[in-house]
Design a protein around this motif. Structure first.
Motif, PDB file in Angstrom:
ATOM      1  N   GLU A 262       0.852  -1.055  -0.084  1.00 11.03           N
ATOM      2  CA  GLU A 262       0.160  -0.067  -0.082  1.00 11.03           C
ATOM      3  C   GLU A 262       0.848   1.344  -0.068  1.00 11.03           C
ATOM      4  N   TRP A 263       0.485   2.097  -1.072  1.00  9.73           N
ATOM      5  CA  TRP A 263       1.076   3.522  -1.088  1.00  9.73           C
ATOM      6  C   TRP A 263      -0.003   4.539  -1.199  1.00  9.73           C
ATOM      7  N   ASN A 264       0.253   5.482  -0.588  1.00 10.72           N
ATOM      8  CA  ASN A 264      -0.414   6.824  -1.062  1.00 10.72           C
ATOM      9  C   ASN A 264       0.134   7.664  -2.276  1.00 10.72           C
ATOM     10  N   ASN A 265      -0.746   8.173  -3.086  1.00 11.69           N
ATOM     11  CA  ASN A 265      -0.452   8.514  -4.167  1.00 11.69           C
ATOM     12  C   ASN A 265       0.508   9.693  -3.939  1.00 11.69           C
ATOM     13  N   ARG A 266       1.040  10.664  -3.016  1.00 10.03           N
ATOM     14  CA  ARG A 266       1.726  11.661  -2.592  1.00 10.03           C
ATOM     15  C   ARG A 266       3.326  10.902  -2.550  1.00 10.03           C
ATOM     16  N   ASP A 267       3.284   9.789  -2.024  1.00 11.01           N
ATOM     17  CA  ASP A 267       4.539   9.022  -1.989  1.00 11.01           C
ATOM     18  C   ASP A 267       5.152   8.361  -3.036  1.00 11.01           C
ATOM     19  N   ILE A 268       3.829   7.951  -3.905  1.00  8.72           N
ATOM     20  CA  ILE A 268       4.361   7.230  -5.173  1.00  8.72           C
ATOM     21  C   ILE A 268       4.979   8.408  -6.255  1.00  8.72           C
ATOM     22  N   VAL A 269       4.280   9.434  -6.068  1.00  7.49           N
ATOM     23  CA  VAL A 269       4.883  10.470  -7.039  1.00  7.49           C
ATOM     24  C   VAL A 269       6.306  11.075  -6.650  1.00  7.49           C
ATOM     25  N   HIS A 270       6.400  11.224  -5.279  1.00  7.32           N
ATOM     26  CA  HIS A 270       7.755  11.667  -4.713  1.00  7.32           C
ATOM     27  C   HIS A 270       8.865  10.421  -5.159  1.00  7.32           C
ATOM     28  N   LEU A 271       8.523   9.291  -5.059  1.00  2.00           N
ATOM     29  CA  LEU A 271       9.517   8.121  -5.368  1.00  2.00           C
ATOM     30  C   LEU A 271       9.765   8.213  -6.873  1.00  2.00           C
TER      31      LEU A 271
END
Ligand code: NAD
Ligand code: DAU
Length: 376
Positions: A262-271
């Motif tokens: 599970e990932w939130n969208n903010r963290d995915i975009v940062h990654l």
């Protein structure tokens, strides 16, 4: 682990020129080269013939351009090919498009699925064109609705609560598949999977959209506050799960497939910003190919824009994959770190593919959705 319950030999893969269907077709002919794979695809905006390039010359492969709603065509192909296994991917798949225009979703996802079921019933149950058969229906975790942070993940017994026209249409198709098993005895399995990522994904979906926009210095739109959570799975792991369902799944059963990732969208975009920045630092040729990209100077995150939220945006999806693990012996092979790197590498190495899919209709969609021109 369940014994083998079905031996597929001759497959009809609907939607096989789309993202997951194309990965499935590649995987299948690589791992089962003696079997027949017939792809039936209408080549909508999301379907690309070029996604099947690597297997088009395989002696076991055939491509048929057509709509799943055309029962005569489906019947002709299934009879001619003596299809014993139908793997049903074809769908309208993008939630945002379903909000703007639900009709196509009902037409393909509900009526199209029903049309396939009727043909399958006629050929397999009434005319008995093959000794054994299986209809595998590819569905989504979105049919279960939205979780709060504290809710347990979706299991196969979670009540359906679809929230978008897309998920409602997928839920309806799941029910039809179930009904054809219970009422007529059609041999069916259904898998409900979480968010996929990987090669050949159309760049309207979050991960490829963000990747390509970083390369071209376009805004990275995050809906709402970016706290929405998805459970991400590398596409080949989904395909392996479907393979397990086809061989070892019991007819009438439903199997959830997910990454427990599970990932939130903010963290995915940062990654994604950070991964591309690291790659640009390691490979100087990337700066030459994409001279406008802020990944050159480590400033990719500055492209992030928090935009108006998706109406009815589901907060969290998460899959409890215990049944698949215990009954089918299923486990994902790819970690998120390795899967994401493979995906980024694939997009960097296949610029010809994504340049070709970003045609006029894609540009038009991006302008409608975000008020910006797409990468070009
Ligand atoms: P996609 O939009 O990339 O591909 C859909 C394919 O279906 C395209 O090739 C399109 O041309 C074809 N198609 C559409 N309407 C058709 C019709 N009427 N007749 C014949 N072909 C038609 O979708 P995807 O992401 O590959 O999803 C495939 C399936 O998996 C869908 O059923 C979707 O609901 C399900 N699913 C997707 C995900 C995900 O994360 N992408 C996760 C779980 C389940
Ligand atoms: O869960 C499985 C589903 O995953 C599949 O059934 C669907 O076919 C597939 O499209 C996908 O649906 P999502 O709506 O979760 O995927 P999408 O990539 O559109 O969005 C992922 C998350 O990112 C979601 O919370 C919305 C958000 N998002 C998306 C886009 C395109 C943004 O914040 N910005 C964006 O530009």
């Amino acid at each position: 682990m369940n014994p083998i319950n079905h031996h597929p030999q001759r497959l009809l893969v609907t939607g096989g020129a789309g993202f997951i269907g194309a990965n499935f077709a590649h995987y299948w002919l690589h791992h089962h080269p003696e079997q027949r794979v017939v792809v039936l695809d209408a080549l909508t905006y999301a379907g690309n013939r070029s996604s099947l390039d690597g297997i088009s010359d395989h002696p076991g492969f055939r491509f048929v351009h057509g709509d799943i709603n055309h029962a005569d065509l489906v019947e002709e192909v299934m009879r001619e090919e003596r299809i014993d296994t139908l793997v049903h991917f074809a769908a309208e798949s993008h939630v945002d498009r379903s909000i703007l225009g639900p009709d196509a979703f009902l037409q393909t996802n509900i009526l199209g699925t029903h049309s396939l079921l009727k043909v399958a019933r006629r050929l397999w149950l009434e005319q008995r064109i093959t000794e054994h058969h299986r209809f595998h229906h590819v569905s989504t975790d979105e049919v279960y609705g939205s979780l709060t942070a504290d809710d347990p993940p979706f299991s196969e017994t979670t009540a359906y609560a679809p929230n978008s026209p897309y998920s409602a249409s997928k839920a309806a198709s799941d029910h039809l598949v179930r009904a054809y098993h219970h009422t007529y005895g059609l041999q069916v399995t259904t898998s409900n999977c979480s968010n996929n990522y990987g090669p050949y994904q159309f760049p309207e979906k979050l991960i490829p959209l963000v990747l390509l926009n970083i390369l071209y210095a376009k805004p990275l739109p995050i809906y709402g506050d970016g706290s929405n959570i998805r459970d991400w799975l590398y596409v080949d792991d989904h395909v392996r799960g479907i393979e397990r369902c086809i061989y070892r799944g019991s007819s009438g059963e439903v199997y959830n497939i997910g990454g427990e990732n599970e990932w939130n969208n903010r963290d995915i975009v940062h990654l994604l910003c950070d991964e591309l920045t690291a790659l640009f630092a390691a490979e100087p040729t990337l700066a030459e190919r994409f001279p406008d990209s802020p990944a050159r100077s480590g400033e990719a995150r500055e492209l992030i824009r928090y935009v108006k939220d998706r109406p009815g945006h589901d907060q969290r999806y998460a899959i409890d994959a215990r049944k698949s693990r215990e009954v089918l012996g299923y486990a994902p092979a790819e970690s998120f770190a390795s899967g994401l790197r493979r995906t980024i590498r694939w997009y960097l190495d296949h610029e010809v593919w994504w340049q070709a899919v970003m045609d006029g209709s894609y540009q038009q969609w991006m302008a409608t959705q975000y008020g910006v021109a797409a990468s070009s």
